[in-house]
Each structure stands twice: as C-alpha cells, then as structure tokens.
Design a protein around this motif. Structure first.
Motif, mmCIF file in Angstrom:
data_model
loop_
_atom_site.group_PDB
_atom_site.id
_atom_site.type_symbol
_atom_site.label_atom_id
_atom_site.label_comp_id
_atom_site.label_asym_id
_atom_site.label_seq_id
_atom_site.Cartn_x
_atom_site.Cartn_y
_atom_site.Cartn_z
ATOM 1 N N PRO A 32 0.794 -1.229 0.000
ATOM 2 C CA PRO A 32 0.000 0.000 0.000
ATOM 3 C C PRO A 32 0.826 1.278 0.000
ATOM 4 O O PRO A 32 0.290 2.346 -0.300
ATOM 5 C CB PRO A 32 -0.826 -0.118 1.286
ATOM 6 C CG PRO A 32 0.015 -0.957 2.190
ATOM 7 C CD PRO A 32 0.686 -1.952 1.282
ATOM 8 N N THR A 33 2.104 1.212 0.356
ATOM 9 C CA THR A 33 2.915 2.434 0.405
ATOM 10 C C THR A 33 3.902 2.513 -0.752
ATOM 11 O O THR A 33 4.864 3.272 -0.701
ATOM 12 C CB THR A 33 3.678 2.520 1.737
ATOM 13 O OG1 THR A 33 4.529 1.374 1.865
ATOM 14 C CG2 THR A 33 2.721 2.580 2.907
ATOM 15 N N ALA A 89 3.923 7.110 8.342
ATOM 16 C CA ALA A 89 2.636 7.709 8.698
ATOM 17 C C ALA A 89 1.481 6.802 8.286
ATOM 18 O O ALA A 89 0.505 6.637 9.027
ATOM 19 C CB ALA A 89 2.497 9.078 8.042
ATOM 20 N N PHE A 90 1.599 6.194 7.111
ATOM 21 C CA PHE A 90 0.540 5.313 6.636
ATOM 22 C C PHE A 90 0.371 4.122 7.570
ATOM 23 O O PHE A 90 -0.740 3.759 7.939
ATOM 24 C CB PHE A 90 0.844 4.837 5.216
ATOM 25 C CG PHE A 90 -0.273 4.043 4.588
ATOM 26 C CD1 PHE A 90 -1.255 4.669 3.848
ATOM 27 C CD2 PHE A 90 -0.334 2.663 4.750
ATOM 28 C CE1 PHE A 90 -2.282 3.937 3.269
ATOM 29 C CE2 PHE A 90 -1.364 1.929 4.181
ATOM 30 C CZ PHE A 90 -2.336 2.571 3.427
ATOM 31 N N TYR A 91 1.472 3.523 7.986
ATOM 32 C CA TYR A 91 1.365 2.349 8.840
ATOM 33 C C TYR A 91 0.945 2.692 10.263
ATOM 34 O O TYR A 91 0.307 1.876 10.928
ATOM 35 C CB TYR A 91 2.664 1.538 8.797
ATOM 36 C CG TYR A 91 2.762 0.787 7.500
ATOM 37 C CD1 TYR A 91 1.849 -0.222 7.198
ATOM 38 C CD2 TYR A 91 3.706 1.111 6.547
ATOM 39 C CE1 TYR A 91 1.892 -0.896 6.006
ATOM 40 C CE2 TYR A 91 3.766 0.433 5.342
ATOM 41 C CZ TYR A 91 2.847 -0.569 5.075
ATOM 42 O OH TYR A 91 2.896 -1.231 3.884
ATOM 43 N N SER A 95 8.695 -3.587 12.152
ATOM 44 C CA SER A 95 8.630 -3.151 13.540
ATOM 45 C C SER A 95 7.211 -2.834 13.982
ATOM 46 O O SER A 95 6.938 -2.742 15.171
ATOM 47 C CB SER A 95 9.527 -1.929 13.748
ATOM 48 O OG SER A 95 9.121 -0.865 12.923
ATOM 49 N N ALA A 96 6.296 -2.691 13.039
ATOM 50 C CA ALA A 96 4.907 -2.409 13.379
ATOM 51 C C ALA A 96 4.051 -3.661 13.368
ATOM 52 O O ALA A 96 2.848 -3.584 13.555
ATOM 53 C CB ALA A 96 4.327 -1.381 12.396
ATOM 54 N N SER A 97 4.663 -4.795 13.154
ATOM 55 C CA SER A 97 3.905 -6.027 12.971
ATOM 56 C C SER A 97 3.985 -6.935 14.194
ATOM 57 O O SER A 97 4.984 -6.948 14.899
ATOM 58 C CB SER A 97 4.448 -6.798 11.753
ATOM 59 O OG SER A 97 4.351 -6.026 10.584
ATOM 60 N N ASP A 98 2.917 -7.694 14.393
ATOM 61 C CA ASP A 98 2.928 -8.725 15.418
ATOM 62 C C ASP A 98 3.670 -9.964 14.929
ATOM 63 O O ASP A 98 4.311 -10.664 15.706
ATOM 64 C CB ASP A 98 1.493 -9.128 15.778
ATOM 65 C CG ASP A 98 0.702 -7.971 16.355
ATOM 66 O OD1 ASP A 98 1.209 -7.330 17.290
ATOM 67 O OD2 ASP A 98 -0.407 -7.693 15.869
ATOM 68 N N ARG A 116 8.458 1.311 17.221
ATOM 69 C CA ARG A 116 8.072 0.126 17.960
ATOM 70 C C ARG A 116 6.574 0.075 18.170
ATOM 71 O O ARG A 116 5.978 1.021 18.651
ATOM 72 C CB ARG A 116 8.792 0.112 19.319
ATOM 73 C CG ARG A 116 8.363 -0.997 20.257
ATOM 74 C CD ARG A 116 8.552 -2.370 19.666
ATOM 75 N NE ARG A 116 9.867 -2.551 19.108
ATOM 76 C CZ ARG A 116 10.146 -3.388 18.123
ATOM 77 N NH1 ARG A 116 9.195 -4.083 17.558
ATOM 78 N NH2 ARG A 116 11.379 -3.508 17.684
ATOM 79 N N HIS A 117 5.969 -1.038 17.782
ATOM 80 C CA HIS A 117 4.534 -1.245 17.977
ATOM 81 C C HIS A 117 4.294 -1.880 19.343
ATOM 82 O O HIS A 117 4.820 -2.943 19.638
ATOM 83 C CB HIS A 117 3.996 -2.155 16.869
ATOM 84 C CG HIS A 117 2.686 -2.792 17.203
ATOM 85 N ND1 HIS A 117 1.568 -2.048 17.446
ATOM 86 C CD2 HIS A 117 2.331 -4.079 17.341
ATOM 87 C CE1 HIS A 117 0.562 -2.875 17.715
ATOM 88 N NE2 HIS A 117 1.004 -4.091 17.672
ATOM 89 N N GLU A 118 3.540 -1.206 20.189
ATOM 90 C CA GLU A 118 3.221 -1.753 21.508
ATOM 91 C C GLU A 118 1.880 -2.467 21.443
ATOM 92 O O GLU A 118 0.931 -1.971 20.864
ATOM 93 C CB GLU A 118 3.137 -0.621 22.550
ATOM 94 C CG GLU A 118 4.422 0.169 22.694
ATOM 95 C CD GLU A 118 5.559 -0.663 23.245
ATOM 96 O OE1 GLU A 118 5.278 -1.709 23.863
ATOM 97 O OE2 GLU A 118 6.721 -0.275 23.036
ATOM 98 N N HIS A 119 1.810 -3.622 22.061
ATOM 99 C CA HIS A 119 0.544 -4.361 22.062
ATOM 100 C C HIS A 119 0.498 -5.261 23.285
ATOM 101 O O HIS A 119 1.496 -5.504 23.943
ATOM 102 C CB HIS A 119 0.389 -5.193 20.786
ATOM 103 C CG HIS A 119 1.472 -6.218 20.624
ATOM 104 N ND1 HIS A 119 1.430 -7.450 21.210
ATOM 105 C CD2 HIS A 119 2.641 -6.165 19.934
ATOM 106 C CE1 HIS A 119 2.509 -8.126 20.889
ATOM 107 N NE2 HIS A 119 3.268 -7.381 20.134
ATOM 108 N N SER A 120 -0.703 -5.771 23.550
ATOM 109 C CA SER A 120 -0.878 -6.620 24.728
ATOM 110 C C SER A 120 -1.176 -8.056 24.342
ATOM 111 O O SER A 120 -1.529 -8.865 25.178
ATOM 112 C CB SER A 120 -2.037 -6.082 25.583
ATOM 113 O OG SER A 120 -3.230 -6.022 24.821
#
Length: 264
Positions: free
Chosen positions: A150-151, A161-163, A189-192, A232-236
C-alpha cells in the motif's frame, strides 16, 4: 495459531500462473486483531497469496478456510482509474452502491483522508489516492484488512505515517491486518508477526526473530536489521516466541539478496 482461532487460514497452497509455479506448500493464517506482514523478493508470490486468500485466484492444491460470514477489505497494489472521470472522492466512495455520507466521511477520517472528500480523484497524489482506496475498503467494516504494497511510491516518512494509520484502524475497528511490503524497516517493527515468502514460507515469527533468521538474511542481507527499533509497535497480545522454520528443500543459494534501497 490454532485452526479454531484463525479468521482466515490457508493450508498446503499450490498455485501456478501461466504454467509457472508461484506458490508451493504454503500454510498461512491470521488471527483476530493481528498485524501480519508478508515480505519477500519480487516474484516470490506475495500478491498471489493475497489474491488467493480473497478468492480471486484458485489454487491447484490446498484450500483456504474463512470463518463463516467473514468480512474482508482489500487494497490492491495499484488501482487503475480513468483520469477523465468527473468524480470527486465522496462520489467515488458511493459506487457501485449507495452509502450514507456519514459512513463515507467516517471511513475517510479513519484512513487519514478526512480533508479529501470534495477533491476530484484525478487531482490526488499517489499517497492521497491510496488513502482513499483504503477508505473504500473500510466501508466493508472488515474483520480482515488485506493490503498489497500500500505504500509503494511513498517516501519513508509517508510510509511510516501510513502504517501508523493502519495501527489506528486496527485499534478502532478491532480488525486483523495482512499486508505485503518491501519496507522492512517500518513495516516489520509495526507487525505482530512477519512471514518471509519465496514461493514457500521460508521463515515466520516475531519481527526480531525473523530479522535474525538465516533464511531472511539470505534473501535480504542484514542492512535493515538495525532499524527495527525506529518505530516500535506496543501491544498486549500474547504470541508464541521465536521464529519457526519449515523444512522445504528449496535452496536460497541462487537468490540475489536485496540491496538496502530494495529493502526499503
């Protein structure tokens, strides 16, 4: 991931296009609210896998299982539009079926394109058009959003910015995201979870683990590895640690590693 928890799952896919084998023995799945990035060199079957997952390509072997009533949103790599069409963005979003203006405005806001509603399609930049196409996909209220590079054509800040917008969408809509990309320094880095594809699944797992995997390094080299911490993508969520490797006999010795520019 267990079969029961997967929203969409492919098993043993074999696909040929024009008599040329593209995918062989591919297993792939995505679970609720997961962001999965598919990476691989040109010709590795990434777009074909996405098109097979949505039913646009029929596999020679294997199958794709979707949860009953699953809603999919698809953003293609490139949308061919006639530049002479006298359409503004809001009208484009209402085709081929009528959709309320409020829904269209909400989708544009979610896609980060809220200011584009009155703009003519022909006057949009590539990045603006991609956000409008994303908004169109969001009108389906997807449980799985699939994006094919997509980018493409955006610079690094535009891609980042898109991600970030995609993460906002995942958070607000609670949807899973599957995206194909070459932009490893941002997307990984934005992916699980990251799936490295080269006709078959070479390696998959957490971004940090895949970046260290021999199969990944054989395809892309090590130039992008140090940039994983930039965003860095933060998630739980809880995921299985480590990187799982298949044992396909295909060798990567003949594959040309991507250059730093190609990796971005």
């Amino acid at each position: 991931m267990s079969t029961r928890s997967a929203l969409i799952e492919a098993s043993g896919l074999r696909v040929s296009l024009g008599g040329r084998p593209v995918l062989q023995g591919v297993d792939f799945s995505v679970g609720p609210e997961e962001i999965v990035t598919i990476v691989g060199p040109n010709g590795s079957g990434k777009s074909t896998l996405l098109r097979t997952m949505i039913g646009a390509v029929r596999p020679e072997a294997g199958h794709v299982r979707r949860q009953a009533g699953l809603r999919l949103g698809y953003v293609p790599q490139k949308l061919a539009l006639d530049p002479t069409l006298p359409l503004d963005v809001m009208r484009f979003l209402s085709l081929p079926r009528r959709i309320s203006a409020a829904e269209r405005r909400r989708a544009l806001e979610d896609a980060g394109a809220g200011q584009l509603g009155d703009r003519p399609l022909a006057g949009l930049s590539g990045g603006q058009l991609q956000r409008v196409v994303l908004a169109r996909a969001l009108l389906e209220r997807p449980q799985v959003l699939l994006l094919d590079e997509p980018t493409q054509g955006l610079d690094q800040p535009g891609s980042a910015a898109f991600y970030r917008q995609i993460e906002h969408i995942r958070s607000r809509l609670g949807c899973a995201v599957v995206m194909v990309s070459h932009e490893l320094h941002v997307v990984m880095s934005a992916s699980d979870r990251v799936v490295c594809l080269n006709g078959h699944v070479c390696c998959e797992g957490r971004p940090e683990a895949v970046a260290q995997a021999a199969e990944y390094r054989a395809l892309f080299g090590t130039g992008t590895n140090g940039a994983l911490a930039l965003y860095r993508h933060e998630h739980s969520h809880v995921h299985d640690p480590g990187c799982s490797h298949d044992h396909h006999p295909h060798s990567h010795a003949r594959t040309e590693p991507a250059t730093a520019a190609e990796g971005r």
